[in-house]
Enzyme design. Structure first.
Site, PDB file in Angstrom:
ATOM      1  CB  SER B 127      -0.868  -0.014   1.259  1.00  0.00           C
ATOM      2  OG  SER B 127      -1.397   1.259   1.526  1.00  0.00           O
ATOM      3  CE1 TYR B 151      -3.439  -2.409   5.744  1.00  0.00           C
ATOM      4  CE2 TYR B 151      -2.584  -0.384   4.783  1.00  0.00           C
ATOM      5  CZ  TYR B 151      -3.185  -1.616   4.637  1.00  0.00           C
ATOM      6  OH  TYR B 151      -3.548  -2.046   3.392  1.00  0.00           O
ATOM      7  CE  LYS B 155      -1.000  -4.336   3.485  1.00  0.00           C
ATOM      8  NZ  LYS B 155      -1.317  -5.650   2.874  1.00  0.00           N
TER       9      LYS B 155
END
Lengths: 328, 328
Positions: B127, B151, B155
């Site tokens: 992402s 998050y 990632k």
């Protein structure tokens, strides 16, 4: 103030413990206690006035990190690591110690803090091995981390965890990417980087040394003394200025092998340089080709981190502090 | 050829399964079998000619990753994740699924390969949340990953693991950093990025939509169709060109909210734009301020990844494929 040093048996850890123990204070606070940890009990430095306890613990083993966090040290220096070559040879061991060990330690601190408020300063020794070619020369502070070794990956991941645990308020973390340390005291070792110290240290003692690469090879160097100063400054600086980017590339000397040999001649005469045997080693040449040559460590410099600026100074520091018989 | 999709129940996973199932081939090879995995059994797409099995499995639970690796799929799409907002609210769950889940999967593949040679193509959906401000606009391919959320950290760590496991020869990994997907089909959701789709999707259906930020906000967008094309290209490209940098920022449309509204007017008339209610939300404004605005995705472009270039195209794709009643 209670100081915990994890990895206190290594060259940097021992020197840090001795320096803090002799000074008796850190950032203006009196050190009342030191806990020195390594996988085998590290030496307690002589001639220190701070009570120091040596412990054997492996942070990657169950329960060890929790026991250390429960000591609620004010400042934690996390220097423990499986070194680069070994982490490359033993994939599982490298991840277990360098990634899981660091994460278990951060988790143990977080859980200790959820029991009763606890946000220690956490100083993490990272490495310029987080960078891999291709890269510009010099490498700027905002360049992507693209390690070429599992060790570098483990350090880069630890940096990300350090940043997230700090952003969440579980620790007050500062990571420092150490240059290659020159001149390392002691006997030659098998590390691919060993010759950067060896071609100075051995001739200074009248011994022969092997140079496995061309004289044009450039690399990023700092003394053991600077490494200790970096760690101490990281333990005491105001972290408000760091934002979420908690790890800093440390300043250093960008020197070619030719620069090193010229400084050796100035320090010990042309005959010292004659003790260097040029024997190119393609394996070492290949490894070193992927290593950073120099940096523009603007953030660290602005925050007050200072290193040597010439190889002459690296030699002076060695002769004053680290050579056999030096004052230490 | 056996295809395994982990996270096959999500919007992208379902569309990927349907696309592959209908095409019946990937990179010139016939797909003989698909295994579709999610934490609850994902739907098996209708009108497909490839035998597909739906399984419920949580890769972060003991044994699940091993069972999936034992199926020895030729291509693995790893799309499973705890989304950004939830990973921020639930620290443990985010790390368990987004970090440990990915690592357990990589480890299971490595161990399967140590039993009998096995190096699957492993496509990982990362992402643009791996980037955090401050950053240049546009962000170049070699810019540092400095996530502002757990998050994003999870990632970024997964990208590092993907690179190391690929370098070691345990997988043949390709990571793709997806832009924000616009127009997402379906009902409005609570994601902070939801309005980027909502201000187009709802007015196109004659419904009112809320715009919580200023019209000058710029962001990086691609359609669901492009996301599927990215994944399929990542599964089939020659990875020799990637080197150790295995994750690529995908191309997209750099569009301001004003650009989006102008395109909406062109597609559905000025009355559609009147359906947007401007209600600034400081929380969402704060979150969005830390998001990337645009990129120069040179590596991905050179490797043949293609996205839309205008918001008009994003709207066309939605009306053709994803809107209620579209052909799909």
């Amino acid at each position: 103030m209670h100081i915990l040093i994890i990895g206190a048996g290594g060259m940097i850890g021992r020197k840090l413990a001795a320096t803090l123990g002799r000074s008796g204070s850190l950032g203006g606070d009196t050190i009342t206690r030191m806990t020195l940890v390594d996988v085998t009990p590290p030496p307690v430095p002589a001639d220190v006035f701070v009570p120091a306890e040596a412990l054997a613990a492996d942070i990657s083993e169950s329960g060890a990190a929790e026991a250390l966090a429960a000591r609620r040290a004010d400042v934690i220096f996390h220097l423990a690591a499986i070194v680069s070559g070994e982490a490359e040879r033993n994939f599982d061991l490298g991840y277990k110690v360098n990634l899981d060990g660091t994460r278990l330690l951060l988790e143990a601190i977080r859980r200790e803090g959820s029991r009763q408020a606890y946000v220690p300063r956490f100083v993490f020794s990272s490495s310029i091995a987080v960078y891999g070619s291709p890269f510009p020369d010099p490498i700027p502070d905002d360049y992507v981390l693209a390690p070429l070794t599992s060790y570098g990956v483990q350090k880069a991941i630890s940096e990300l965890l350090l940043a997230d645990y700090s952003r969440r308020g579980f620790i007050d973390g500062v990571g420092i990417r150490l240059p290659t340390i020159v001149i390392r005291p002691g006997a030659p070792n098998a590390a691919a980087s060993g010759f950067f110290s060896g071609i100075l240290r051995e001739p200074l003692a009248g011994q022969r040394a092997v140079l496995p690469v061309e004289e044009t090879v450039k690399h990023w160097l700092a003394s053991p003394r600077s490494a200790i100063k970096f760690l101490i400054h990281a333990a005491t600086l105001d972290t408000a200025a760091l934002g979420v980017r908690r790890t800093l590339t440390m300043p250093g000397v960008a020197a070619t092998v030719a620069d090193q040999i010229a400084a050796l001649r100035r320090a010990a005469g042309p005959e010292a340089a004659e003790l260097i045997d040029r024997r190119r080693d393609e394996v070492i040449e290949g490894i070193v080709a992927g290593w950073p040559k120099s940096f523009t460590p603007e953030r660290a410099t602005q925050l007050g981190f200072v290193a040597e600026t010439t190889v002459d100074e690296l030699i002076e520091v060695y002769l004053a502090e680290d050579a056999p018989g030096a004052s230490g």
